[in-house]
Scaffold this active site. Structure first.
Site, short mmCIF file in Angstrom:
data_model
loop_
_atom_site.label_atom_id
_atom_site.label_comp_id
_atom_site.label_asym_id
_atom_site.label_seq_id
_atom_site.Cartn_x
_atom_site.Cartn_y
_atom_site.Cartn_z
N LYS A 56 28.93 7.44 39.79
CA LYS A 56 30.15 7.17 39.02
C LYS A 56 30.12 5.76 38.43
CE LYS A 56 32.75 10.45 41.82
NZ LYS A 56 33.66 10.69 42.95
N GLN A 100 36.84 7.86 47.57
CA GLN A 100 35.82 8.90 47.73
C GLN A 100 36.09 9.74 48.98
OE1 GLN A 100 33.32 9.60 45.48
NE2 GLN A 100 32.92 11.37 46.79
N ASP A 123 41.58 10.80 39.94
CA ASP A 123 41.12 12.09 40.47
C ASP A 123 42.16 13.19 40.25
OD1 ASP A 123 38.52 11.82 41.40
OD2 ASP A 123 39.16 10.95 43.32
#
Ligand code: NAP
Length: 295
Positions: A56, A100, A123
């Site tokens: 990422k 994460q 997200d």
């Protein structure tokens, strides 16, 4: 029977197009603003999580998004993680926050997701963002479902009226995707299957649009797929393969070689949904920068 193999939905090409568009958008944006800034939080040393975060960071750098990763030991107390999220929420230099997953067992994933400022939740997992998605006016769409609908759009596949079967009901794939596809702008008729579904094949066999998001290598065989179906394979599974240097290869939840001759369109693994997921996170980060600047 279809006369030829399914056309490939090429995640590599579509993801590259999305990345190029985001890069162009950021080039314009930085004429008048600082670059978008994404903060990633990583707890522990799970090799897959570390690799995802590294990927990422690299993706972000390529399009002009600045990042930093806060990396904590696996035994980080939950309260300290919540404090960190709070600090990132308050930090005016941070546009997007990404924690994460999975987190270590002693930390409640949901509590941490709930603590993220919804306007920085790139997200799209915060209840506010899932609620907006369900209501039909999303701010952030979770990257995997967003990637899937983008692939369909770019291939000119209109799900309106399609009998759509999604296998898998996770909060990050199946549930948000079902919502996206059933909204008034897409008009699919959606069935969501899971491990308690009886006679799964009876459902998948009537699907015009079949999405597999299960996590079981090649479980969808040709006998489970309708002629000319559009098949989207979300699964990423490692299977042992001694001919590979690393000892394994990646396969999806769909038996690609068997299903391709039957389908009209199909995504490969690798080279399909996974690349789209990565690209859509970049798009969400640019959205976060815009939201932040207009707040
Ligand atoms: P998950 O949270 O484990 O959910 C799996 C779903 O599959 C659950 O709803 C489960 O049912 C269902 N399921 C399991 N076995 C089944 C069976 N035999 N028949 C029918 N349904 C069954 O997984 P996830 O996070 O959604 O991920 C799914 C797969 O996609 C994994 O391979 C993951 O690595 C991959 N993935 C890929 C991307 C990408 O970017 N390509 C992104 C995210 C995930 P229950 O709910 O009843 O347990």
């Amino acid at each position: 029977m279809p006369s030829s193999d399914a056309a490939l939905i090429d995640g590599r090409e579509i993801a590259q197009a999305v990345r190029d568009e985001v890069k162009a958008e950021i080039d314009d944006w930085t004429d008048t603003h600082r670059p978008p800034f994404l903060s990633a939080v990583l707890v522990g040393n799970n090799p897959a999580s570390k690799a995802y975060v590294r990927g990422k960071e690299q993706d972000a750098a390529e399009v002009g998004i600045e990042t930093n990763t806060l990396h904590f030991d696996v035994d980080l107390p939950e309260a300290e993680l919540l404090d960190t999220v709070h600090d990132l929420n308050e930090d005016p230099s941070v546009d997007g926050i990404l924690v994460q997953l999975p987190l270590p067992d002693h930390i409640d994933d949901r509590g941490v997701i709930d603590a993220i400022d919804p306007q920085k939740d790139v997200d799209g997992f915060h209840p506010t963002n899932l609620g907006r998605l369900m209501r039909g006016n999303p701010s952030f769409i979770p990257a995997t479902p967003y990637g899937i609908v983008t692939m369909l759009d770019r291939c000119g596949i209109d799900p309106e009226g399609m009998d759509t079967v999604i296998v898998g009901r996770s909060n990050i794939v199946g549930k948000p995707l079902a919502n996206l596809l059933m909204q008034r702008d897409r008009n699919a008729t959606v069935t969501v299957c899971h491990s308690r579904t009886q006679d799964l094949a009876a459902h998948t066999r009537r699907a015009d649009l079949l999405v597999a998001a299960v996590g079981q290598a090649e479980m969808i065989g040709a006998d489970m797929v309708k002629d000319d179906a559009v098949v989207i394979d979300v699964g990423i599974n490692r299977v042992e393969d001694e001919s590979k240097e690393r000892g394994y290869r990646l396969v999806g939840d769909v038996d690609f070689d068997a299903v391709r001759p039957k389908a009209s369109w199909i995504t490969p693994v690798p080279g399909g949904v996974g690349l789209m997921t990565r690209a859509m996170l970049l798009k969400n980060t640019m959205t976060a920068a815009r939201l932040h600047a207009s707040a």
